[in-house]
Structures are given as C-alpha cells and as structure tokens.
Design an enzyme around this catalytic site. Structure first.
Site, mmCIF file in Angstrom:
data_model
loop_
_atom_site.group_PDB
_atom_site.id
_atom_site.type_symbol
_atom_site.label_atom_id
_atom_site.label_comp_id
_atom_site.label_asym_id
_atom_site.label_seq_id
_atom_site.Cartn_x
_atom_site.Cartn_y
_atom_site.Cartn_z
ATOM 1 C CE LYS A 14 -1.953 -1.221 3.778
ATOM 2 N NZ LYS A 14 -1.199 -2.293 4.035
ATOM 3 N NE ARG A 89 -4.758 -1.733 10.027
ATOM 4 C CZ ARG A 89 -3.572 -1.483 9.331
ATOM 5 N NH1 ARG A 89 -3.498 -0.234 8.852
ATOM 6 N NH2 ARG A 89 -2.459 -2.115 9.653
ATOM 7 N NE ARG A 123 7.247 -2.351 6.329
ATOM 8 C CZ ARG A 123 5.951 -2.568 6.410
ATOM 9 N NH1 ARG A 123 5.158 -1.970 5.466
ATOM 10 N NH2 ARG A 123 5.228 -3.115 7.557
ATOM 11 N NE ARG A 156 16.682 -3.434 8.052
ATOM 12 C CZ ARG A 156 16.576 -4.000 7.079
ATOM 13 N NH1 ARG A 156 15.566 -4.945 6.946
ATOM 14 N NH2 ARG A 156 17.453 -4.179 6.123
ATOM 15 N NE ARG A 168 2.125 -5.383 11.544
ATOM 16 C CZ ARG A 168 3.289 -5.163 10.988
ATOM 17 N NH1 ARG A 168 4.396 -5.703 11.660
ATOM 18 N NH2 ARG A 168 3.558 -4.499 9.842
HETATM 19 P P1 ADP Z 1 2.230 -1.882 3.263
HETATM 20 O O1 ADP Z 1 2.057 -0.405 3.111
HETATM 21 O O2 ADP Z 1 1.094 -2.382 2.505
HETATM 22 O O3 ADP Z 1 2.650 -2.425 4.757
HETATM 23 P P2 ADP Z 1 4.766 -1.759 1.871
HETATM 24 O O4 ADP Z 1 4.469 -0.828 0.835
HETATM 25 O O5 ADP Z 1 5.622 -1.168 2.879
HETATM 26 O O6 ADP Z 1 3.436 -2.462 2.349
HETATM 27 O O7 ADP Z 1 5.565 -2.988 1.207
HETATM 28 C C1 ADP Z 1 6.105 -4.161 2.291
HETATM 29 C C2 ADP Z 1 7.464 -4.368 1.709
HETATM 30 O O8 ADP Z 1 7.228 -5.284 0.425
HETATM 31 C C3 ADP Z 1 8.363 -3.352 1.663
HETATM 32 O O9 ADP Z 1 9.830 -4.035 1.923
HETATM 33 C C4 ADP Z 1 8.513 -3.177 -0.028
HETATM 34 O O10 ADP Z 1 9.340 -2.944 -0.626
HETATM 35 C C5 ADP Z 1 8.032 -4.841 -0.560
HETATM 36 N N1 ADP Z 1 7.038 -4.525 -1.578
HETATM 37 C C6 ADP Z 1 6.167 -3.734 -2.333
HETATM 38 N N2 ADP Z 1 5.451 -4.023 -3.336
HETATM 39 C C7 ADP Z 1 6.153 -5.260 -3.384
HETATM 40 C C8 ADP Z 1 5.939 -6.210 -4.801
HETATM 41 N N3 ADP Z 1 5.074 -5.863 -5.761
HETATM 42 N N4 ADP Z 1 6.873 -7.453 -4.799
HETATM 43 C C9 ADP Z 1 7.710 -7.513 -3.763
HETATM 44 N N5 ADP Z 1 7.856 -6.704 -2.911
HETATM 45 C C10 ADP Z 1 7.182 -5.734 -2.637
HETATM 46 P P1 ADP Z 2 1.042 -2.519 8.279
HETATM 47 O O1 ADP Z 2 0.058 -2.389 7.048
HETATM 48 O O2 ADP Z 2 2.540 -2.856 7.586
HETATM 49 O O3 ADP Z 2 0.403 -3.265 9.362
HETATM 50 P P2 ADP Z 2 0.557 0.105 9.445
HETATM 51 O O4 ADP Z 2 1.730 0.773 9.412
HETATM 52 O O5 ADP Z 2 -0.828 0.377 8.693
HETATM 53 O O6 ADP Z 2 1.272 -1.393 9.205
HETATM 54 O O7 ADP Z 2 0.220 -0.109 11.020
HETATM 55 C C1 ADP Z 2 0.973 -0.388 11.902
HETATM 56 C C2 ADP Z 2 0.015 -0.582 13.301
HETATM 57 O O8 ADP Z 2 -0.796 0.647 13.665
HETATM 58 C C3 ADP Z 2 -0.911 -1.783 13.263
HETATM 59 O O9 ADP Z 2 -0.467 -2.951 13.410
HETATM 60 C C4 ADP Z 2 -1.995 -1.138 14.264
HETATM 61 O O10 ADP Z 2 -1.548 -1.622 15.439
HETATM 62 C C5 ADP Z 2 -2.032 0.265 14.121
HETATM 63 N N1 ADP Z 2 -2.822 1.101 13.105
HETATM 64 C C6 ADP Z 2 -2.737 1.517 11.864
HETATM 65 N N2 ADP Z 2 -3.710 1.747 11.307
HETATM 66 C C7 ADP Z 2 -4.680 1.351 12.068
HETATM 67 C C8 ADP Z 2 -6.264 1.655 12.048
HETATM 68 N N3 ADP Z 2 -6.886 2.216 10.959
HETATM 69 N N4 ADP Z 2 -6.819 0.883 12.861
HETATM 70 C C9 ADP Z 2 -6.354 0.408 13.932
HETATM 71 N N5 ADP Z 2 -5.014 0.263 14.136
HETATM 72 C C10 ADP Z 2 -4.332 0.624 13.312
#
Ligand code: ADP
Ligand code: ADP
Ligand code: ZN
Length: 210
Positions: A14, A89, A123, A156, A168
C-alpha cells in the site's frame, strides 16, 4: 471532495504504491500507521495509548483512530480528498469515514499470507524521505543510498518481525477483511493482484482510478 482507500494486509504494498500514484492522483497520502508512529515518537497521549497495541500487532481502538482522521482531514492539503493507506480497518471506522468524506475508489491489493512474512521482514525505509525498500525485492540502486533523496540513513520498524506479523495478519482477516464486502456492495471496490512486479501493479491501479 473524493478520497481513495488503499486496502490490504500488512506488506501488501500500500505504501509503495501510494508513493508512486501520488503525482497522478494529486492527493496526499494519509497513513494512520505513519501518524501513529509519529505520535509514539513524540510521546503524545495518543502515542502512549497506541504503542501497546502496535507492539502486540493488534488494532488500535477505533475512537483513537477516528479522532486522528477527523483532525487530519481538516488540514489544507486535504480539501480535494486524500489517499488513505491503512484506514479504514474496521466497520466502525468505515462508517465514521462515510460521515466525514466521500470515497470514490477502494483499491484492494491482494497478496497471499505466505508472501507477507518475507515482505515484512525485509522492509526498510529512508529516514529522510520515507521511500520504502526491500532487502531482496526492491533494494536501493546504490547500496546504502536512497534512490529518491540520496540519504544514507534508513530505518526498520520494531513491529516488523515474524511474531507480530502473524498477529497483524489475523487482525486483518478477522477485523478488516469483512470491510471488503461492505465496499463491494457499494460498487467501488477494485481487486488488484499484488503478487507481481511493482510497476505492473501501479499500472493496474492507475487504470482502475480512471
Ligand atoms: P504496506 O504499506 O501495505 O504495509 P509496503 O509498501 O510497505 O506495504 O511494502 C512491504 C514490503 O514489501 C516493502 O519492503 C516493499 O519494498 C516490498 N514490496 C512492495 N511491493 C512489492 C511487490 N510488488 N513485490 C515485492 N515486494 C514488494
Ligand atoms: P502495516 O500495514 O504494515 O501493518 P501500518 O503502518 O498500517 O502497518 O500499521 C501499524 C500498526 O498501527 C498496526 O499494526 C496497528 O496497531 C496500528 N494501526 C494503523 N492503522 C490502524 C487503523 N486504521 N486502525 C487500527 N489500528 C491501526
Ligand atoms: Zn530518501
């Protein structure tokens, strides 16, 4: 004003896609995860409350999240809508959102659970500009230097470990995925296969938004 929702489990891509489509949409990225991490670092009451849930890989309570979003949407850059990343969410969050702003598209990025752990554990992000990278799948072009801004500092997330990822993922399946049906029934839900090359996913998202 019309907003876009980027929907999907942790690690779906995302944030990566939000950064790439920002220019085309002209909408600012609003990541509740980033906002919460900023609150945690700043040590605000919201941050103190949220931290225990985040460390455990559980969702932060809806009232905390909804208050954050209500404030954020008042800011000047949000007048034409925003691109929500990681919000809503839960059903109560989606209901609250429906009362605040109109959502024109929900982009659901689908990635199988078995891919998520490797994505999350590799990541890292640029400390300066927030660009998202991956040790194996999306490394920097020059080792140790951000492609976007040239910074040599990266970070990280403390919650990006195999244990927390499992919590998660279950929070996603139990509390978040029911929202898919809700949005599907309104007819604004676009499913995108997120288990492909980053550029191909971006193309599909941009055509879904047309
Ligand atoms: P989200 O915001 O949904 O949690 P991220 O954009 O942070 O996800 O992506 C999670 C990890 O996967 C990052 O390390 C990113 O570089 C990697 N990533 C994102 N898109 C892809 C893809 N299409 N294929 C492989 N790795 C990806
Ligand atoms: P990812 O998509 O990689 O799990 P986020 O950065 O979106 O991570 O979220 C990290 C943490 O923040 C989640 O595990 C949760 O604890 C909290 N969080 C983020 N967005 C929300 C939301 N919309 N509702 C509830 N908790 C949230
Ligand atoms: Zn950078």
């Amino acid at each position: 004003m019309e907003s876009i929702v980027l929907f999907g489990p942790a690690g779906a891509g995302k944030g990566t896609q939000a950064q790439r489509i920002m220019d085309s949409t002209g909408l600012p990225q609003v990541s509740t995860g980033d906002m919460l991490r900023a609150a945690v670092s700043a040590g605000t009451p919201t941050g103190v409350e949220a931290k225990k849930y985040m460390d455990a890989g559980q969702l932060v309570p809806d009232d905390v999240i909804i208050a954050l979003i209500k404030d954020r949407i008042q800011e000047a850059d949000a007048v034409n809508g925003v691109m929500f990343d990681g919000f809503p969410r839960t059903i109560p969050q989606a209901e609250a959102l429906a009362n605040i702003t109109e959502v024109s598209h929900v982009i659901a990025i689908e990635v199988p659970d078995e891919r998520i752990v490797e994505r999350i554990c590799g990541r890292f992000t640029c400390s300066e500009c927030g660009a998202v990278y991956h040790d194996k799948f999306n490394p920097t072009t020059v080792e140790g230097m951000c492609d976007t801004c040239g910074s040599e500092e990266f970070k990280r997330r403390a919650d990006d470990n195999a244990d927390t990822v499992m919590s998660r993922l279950s929070a996603y399946h139990e509390q978040t995925s029911p929202l898919a049906e809700w949005y599907q029934s309104i007819g604004i839900f676009h499913i995108i296969n997120g288990d492909r090359e980053i550029d191909l996913i971006t193309e599909d998202i941009l055509s879904a938004l047309k």
